[in-house]
Design an enzyme around this catalytic site. Structure first.
Site, short mmCIF file in Angstrom:
data_model
loop_
_atom_site.label_atom_id
_atom_site.label_comp_id
_atom_site.label_asym_id
_atom_site.label_seq_id
_atom_site.Cartn_x
_atom_site.Cartn_y
_atom_site.Cartn_z
N MET A 32 -52.27 -73.39 25.84
CA MET A 32 -52.16 -74.24 24.85
C MET A 32 -54.31 -74.68 24.67
O MET A 32 -54.26 -75.24 23.93
CB MET A 32 -51.99 -75.64 25.45
CG MET A 32 -50.78 -75.69 25.32
SD MET A 32 -48.90 -77.33 25.21
CE MET A 32 -50.73 -77.73 26.54
N HIS A 39 -56.26 -68.86 33.38
CA HIS A 39 -56.31 -68.42 31.69
C HIS A 39 -56.45 -66.81 32.01
O HIS A 39 -56.01 -66.00 31.77
CB HIS A 39 -56.53 -69.27 30.38
CG HIS A 39 -55.87 -70.55 30.08
ND1 HIS A 39 -56.33 -71.80 30.25
CD2 HIS A 39 -54.87 -70.83 30.29
CE1 HIS A 39 -55.60 -73.05 30.13
NE2 HIS A 39 -54.42 -72.72 30.03
P1 AMP Z 1 -51.79 -73.43 28.92
O1 AMP Z 1 -52.82 -74.33 28.56
O2 AMP Z 1 -51.86 -75.37 30.57
O3 AMP Z 1 -50.43 -74.29 28.59
O4 AMP Z 1 -51.26 -72.88 30.68
C1 AMP Z 1 -51.27 -71.02 30.09
C2 AMP Z 1 -51.15 -70.80 30.98
O5 AMP Z 1 -51.82 -70.91 31.78
C3 AMP Z 1 -49.75 -70.73 32.16
O6 AMP Z 1 -48.81 -69.69 32.35
C4 AMP Z 1 -49.88 -71.98 33.39
O7 AMP Z 1 -49.34 -71.51 33.58
C5 AMP Z 1 -51.18 -70.70 33.38
N1 AMP Z 1 -51.90 -71.60 33.86
C6 AMP Z 1 -52.62 -72.75 34.05
N2 AMP Z 1 -53.70 -73.42 35.10
C7 AMP Z 1 -53.69 -72.54 35.32
C8 AMP Z 1 -54.40 -71.66 36.91
N3 AMP Z 1 -55.19 -72.69 37.55
N4 AMP Z 1 -54.44 -70.64 37.60
C9 AMP Z 1 -52.86 -69.81 37.24
N5 AMP Z 1 -52.62 -69.96 35.46
C10 AMP Z 1 -52.64 -71.11 34.94
#
Ligand code: AMP
Length: 282
Positions: A32, A39
């Site tokens: 997102m 990410h």
């Molecule tokens: P989001 O943008 O929050 O929807 O996250 C996108 C992807 O990044 C999802 O698969 C999350 O699980 C992953 N993600 C978010 N924060 C972390 C983190 N601290 N470490 C590893 N992956 C992450």
């Protein structure tokens, strides 16, 4: 190198069709936006495995159960594109709302069971939104591999179940949670924390690590739970929504981790909802 930013499914498919015809392996990293090193670790993993890598940025209205949360979600597309430069990805896919959900859109993907616990009970409809948009992104990108973070452990297991149930030919990889030096799990929502709240935020992970140590010594979680919640709230969190030990595969509630399990938590700090989870061993 700056990746081409594509905003329509037509443009995306025109590229992926060529890659598929050439037998290339395609990886997708759905996000997102408001990208951080968590990410970027997924992008790194995708680059290592795949011939072509697509990063998607879509702040998915269908997965927000609170309009203010959707409104306040950080949007930093320009910076995101810059952070991705060093990875030489092939496409940054940034569809808008009407591109993803055209007029008349009427379908929802619901994964039962796994969505009835943890965040599912506190964010009604959230995982339907996640499962629907991720299914669409899998089909839109024709990816062979997808990269998700263990940071959102329940989401990872739901996405795996969904892909299996719908026979989408994709391998879902779960990647380790990336943390700040003080242990706070990286999250786009951390940008919403005030300086004062940011100082308190690591208390959640500290307490979780302490519980994991006790569990490893053989203490049943039920003997630790209440005091741990009190300590997290005393450290400045306004409310702990859940603090539970659950089996990795089916998220069944456990008191002692007799099979691979995680300690998972969601808690509010100064108006921001933080989640975290770590592995626990018997
Ligand atoms: P989001 O943008 O929050 O929807 O996250 C996108 C992807 O990044 C999802 O698969 C999350 O699980 C992953 N993600 C978010 N924060 C972390 C983190 N601290 N470490 C590893 N992956 C992450």
């Amino acid at each position: 190198m700056t990746a081409p930013i594509l905003r329509t499914l037509g443009e995306l498919r025109a590229e992926t069709a060529k890659w598929q015809a050439a037998g290339e392996r395609i990886g997708v990293v759905p996000t997102m936006g408001a990208l951080h090193d968590g990410h970027l670790s997924l992008v790194d993993a995708a680059k290592k495995d795949c011939d072509r890598v697509i990063v998607t940025i879509f702040v998915n209205p269908m997965q927000f159960n609170n309009p203010d949360d959707l409104e306040n979600y950080p949007r930093t597309e320009h910076d995101d594109a810059r952070k991705l430069e060093r990875f030489n990805i092939d496409i940054l896919y940034v569809p808008d709302g009407p591109e993803m959900y055209p007029d008349g859109f009427a379908s929802t993907v619901t994964v039962s069971g796994l969505t009835d616990v943890l965040c599912g009970t506190h964010r009604p409809g959230h995982f339907d939104g996640v499962a629907t948009v991720v299914a669409k992104l899998f089909l839109q990108t024709s990816a062979n591999d997808a990269y998700f973070g263990e940071k959102d452990f329940q989401q990872l297991q739901i996405v795996r179940r969904m892909a299996r149930d719908l026979d989408i030919p994709i391998t879902v990889h779960g990647c380790t949670t990336i943390r700040e030096i003080d242990g706070l799990a990286m999250s786009s929502r951390n940008l919403l924390l005030s300086d004062r709240a940011r100082v308190k935020a690591p208390a959640l992970n500290e307490e979780m690590e302490r519980i994991a140590e006790e569990i490893a010594k053989g203490t049943p979680f039920s003997e630790l739970q209440d005091a741990a919640i009190r300590r997290i709230e005393n450290a400045g969190f306004t409310k702990v929504e859940y603090l539970e030990v659950r089996a990795n595969d089916d998220l069944e509630l456990l008191d002692t981790p007799t099979r691979p399990a995680r300690l998972l938590a969601a808690a509010w700090l100064a108006g921001v909802r933080l989640i975290d989870n770590i592995s626990v061993r018997d």
